[in-house]
Design a protein around this motif. Structure first.
Motif, PDB file in Angstrom:
ATOM      1  N   GLN A 104      43.569 -29.883  81.692  1.00  0.00           N
ATOM      2  CA  GLN A 104      42.370 -30.026  82.522  1.00  0.00           C
ATOM      3  C   GLN A 104      42.594 -31.171  83.498  1.00  0.00           C
ATOM      4  O   GLN A 104      43.038 -32.245  83.092  1.00  0.00           O
ATOM      5  CB  GLN A 104      41.145 -30.343  81.665  1.00  0.00           C
ATOM      6  N   CYS A 105      42.265 -30.955  84.772  1.00  0.00           N
ATOM      7  CA  CYS A 105      42.465 -31.978  85.795  1.00  0.00           C
ATOM      8  C   CYS A 105      41.140 -32.365  86.439  1.00  0.00           C
ATOM      9  O   CYS A 105      40.283 -31.504  86.657  1.00  0.00           O
ATOM     10  CB  CYS A 105      43.423 -31.474  86.870  1.00  0.00           C
ATOM     11  N   ASN A 106      41.002 -33.653  86.739  1.00  0.00           N
ATOM     12  CA  ASN A 106      39.796 -34.181  87.371  1.00  0.00           C
ATOM     13  C   ASN A 106      40.165 -35.098  88.523  1.00  0.00           C
ATOM     14  O   ASN A 106      41.061 -35.928  88.390  1.00  0.00           O
ATOM     15  CB  ASN A 106      38.951 -34.974  86.360  1.00  0.00           C
ATOM     16  N   HIS A 107      39.436 -34.949  89.617  1.00  0.00           N
ATOM     17  CA  HIS A 107      39.607 -35.819  90.778  1.00  0.00           C
ATOM     18  C   HIS A 107      38.593 -36.949  90.672  1.00  0.00           C
ATOM     19  O   HIS A 107      37.427 -36.710  90.369  1.00  0.00           O
ATOM     20  CB  HIS A 107      39.379 -35.028  92.072  1.00  0.00           C
ATOM     21  N   GLN A 108      39.049 -38.195  90.904  1.00  0.00           N
ATOM     22  CA  GLN A 108      38.156 -39.348  90.809  1.00  0.00           C
ATOM     23  C   GLN A 108      38.294 -40.224  92.039  1.00  0.00           C
ATOM     24  O   GLN A 108      39.411 -40.455  92.517  1.00  0.00           O
ATOM     25  CB  GLN A 108      38.488 -40.171  89.562  1.00  0.00           C
ATOM     26  N   GLY A 109      37.172 -40.730  92.522  1.00  0.00           N
ATOM     27  CA  GLY A 109      37.178 -41.704  93.605  1.00  0.00           C
ATOM     28  C   GLY A 109      37.477 -43.087  93.064  1.00  0.00           C
ATOM     29  O   GLY A 109      37.623 -43.272  91.853  1.00  0.00           O
ATOM     30  N   ASP A 110      37.556 -44.065  93.931  1.00  0.00           N
ATOM     31  CA  ASP A 110      37.953 -45.407  93.505  1.00  0.00           C
ATOM     32  C   ASP A 110      36.977 -46.056  92.533  1.00  0.00           C
ATOM     33  O   ASP A 110      37.374 -46.846  91.696  1.00  0.00           O
ATOM     34  CB  ASP A 110      38.190 -46.318  94.704  1.00  0.00           C
ATOM     35  N   THR A 111      35.716 -45.727  92.581  1.00  0.00           N
ATOM     36  CA  THR A 111      34.761 -46.378  91.685  1.00  0.00           C
ATOM     37  C   THR A 111      34.805 -45.807  90.275  1.00  0.00           C
ATOM     38  O   THR A 111      34.526 -46.505  89.320  1.00  0.00           O
ATOM     39  CB  THR A 111      33.321 -46.266  92.223  1.00  0.00           C
ATOM     40  N   SER A 112      35.191 -44.527  90.126  1.00  0.00           N
ATOM     41  CA  SER A 112      35.203 -43.930  88.795  1.00  0.00           C
ATOM     42  C   SER A 112      36.587 -43.920  88.152  1.00  0.00           C
ATOM     43  O   SER A 112      36.710 -43.639  86.977  1.00  0.00           O
ATOM     44  CB  SER A 112      34.653 -42.504  88.860  1.00  0.00           C
ATOM     45  N   SER A 113      37.627 -44.236  88.902  1.00  0.00           N
ATOM     46  CA  SER A 113      38.974 -44.236  88.346  1.00  0.00           C
ATOM     47  C   SER A 113      39.213 -45.478  87.487  1.00  0.00           C
ATOM     48  O   SER A 113      38.856 -46.583  87.889  1.00  0.00           O
ATOM     49  CB  SER A 113      40.011 -44.205  89.480  1.00  0.00           C
ATOM     50  N   PRO A 114      39.817 -45.305  86.313  1.00  0.00           N
ATOM     51  CA  PRO A 114      40.133 -46.473  85.486  1.00  0.00           C
ATOM     52  C   PRO A 114      41.369 -47.225  86.003  1.00  0.00           C
ATOM     53  O   PRO A 114      41.701 -48.281  85.499  1.00  0.00           O
ATOM     54  CB  PRO A 114      40.392 -45.867  84.109  1.00  0.00           C
ATOM     55  N   TYR A 115      42.034 -46.658  87.001  1.00  0.00           N
ATOM     56  CA  TYR A 115      43.263 -47.244  87.521  1.00  0.00           C
ATOM     57  C   TYR A 115      43.051 -47.870  88.895  1.00  0.00           C
ATOM     58  O   TYR A 115      42.065 -47.618  89.562  1.00  0.00           O
ATOM     59  CB  TYR A 115      44.358 -46.178  87.599  1.00  0.00           C
ATOM     60  N   ASP A 116      44.012 -48.675  89.305  1.00  0.00           N
ATOM     61  CA  ASP A 116      43.964 -49.346  90.604  1.00  0.00           C
ATOM     62  C   ASP A 116      44.380 -48.353  91.687  1.00  0.00           C
ATOM     63  O   ASP A 116      45.483 -48.414  92.212  1.00  0.00           O
ATOM     64  CB  ASP A 116      44.876 -50.574  90.581  1.00  0.00           C
ATOM     65  N   CYS A 117      43.497 -47.417  91.975  1.00  0.00           N
ATOM     66  CA  CYS A 117      43.751 -46.362  92.956  1.00  0.00           C
ATOM     67  C   CYS A 117      42.531 -46.224  93.856  1.00  0.00           C
ATOM     68  O   CYS A 117      41.407 -46.385  93.387  1.00  0.00           O
ATOM     69  CB  CYS A 117      43.971 -45.010  92.261  1.00  0.00           C
ATOM     70  N   THR A 118      42.751 -45.882  95.119  1.00  0.00           N
ATOM     71  CA  THR A 118      41.606 -45.585  95.966  1.00  0.00           C
ATOM     72  C   THR A 118      41.057 -44.199  95.634  1.00  0.00           C
ATOM     73  O   THR A 118      39.894 -43.917  95.862  1.00  0.00           O
ATOM     74  CB  THR A 118      41.955 -45.672  97.465  1.00  0.00           C
ATOM     75  N   GLU A 119      41.901 -43.342  95.094  1.00  0.00           N
ATOM     76  CA  GLU A 119      41.491 -42.064  94.516  1.00  0.00           C
ATOM     77  C   GLU A 119      42.581 -41.624  93.555  1.00  0.00           C
ATOM     78  O   GLU A 119      43.728 -42.053  93.666  1.00  0.00           O
ATOM     79  CB  GLU A 119      41.233 -40.996  95.584  1.00  0.00           C
TER      80      GLU A 119
END
Length: 131
Positions: A104-119
């Motif tokens: 299962q794959c999910n797209h996350q924006g910078d506020t919901s990502s647990p990682y240091d990513c902009t997305e």
């Protein structure tokens, strides 16, 4: 004026204590850009199954794996589902799996990502090994 300064400082401290200023972890990714084509071909051989009914042979469950594709800056390379699946296949191969079940794959924006990513795109599944 002293009273006003204290009121301004307290909300900032409260925000930091609440975790607003907590740095995020780097994503658990492997740089695939430098892998030889034969290693990429081996990763592509790891099958992905949506349901156990599709598997016609016995298997052992090796545990949950995760693949992450991360866009690390505003102008960086986009996070894609394809890259996240390749990362998941890499993690599965690393523990000796032959296939991935229930990916299962999910797209996350910078506020919901647990990682240091902009997305980011995160794919989770169960790594399995055929008997």
């Amino acid at each position: 004026s002293v009273r006003l300064e204290n009121h301004l400082i307290i909300p900032r401290r409260a925000a930091l204590l609440a975790g607003c200023g907590t740095p995020k972890a780097p994503p658990p990714t492997v740089n695939m850009d430098h892998l030889p084509q034969e290693q990429l071909d081996v990763l592509e051989e790891i099958k992905i199954y949506g349901h156990t009914k599709m598997i016609k042979r016995p298997f052992d469950n090796l545990g949950i794996i995760q693949g992450v594709s991360c866009k690390s800056s505003t102008f960086g390379r986009a996070a894609t589902k394809r890259d996240a699946i390749l990362q998941a296949r890499y993690q599965a191969r690393k523990i000796g799996a032959d296939a991935i079940l229930y990916l299962q794959c999910n797209h996350q924006g910078d506020t919901s990502s647990p990682y240091d990513c902009t997305e980011s795109v995160t794919c989770n599944g169960e790594a399995i090994k055929f008997k």
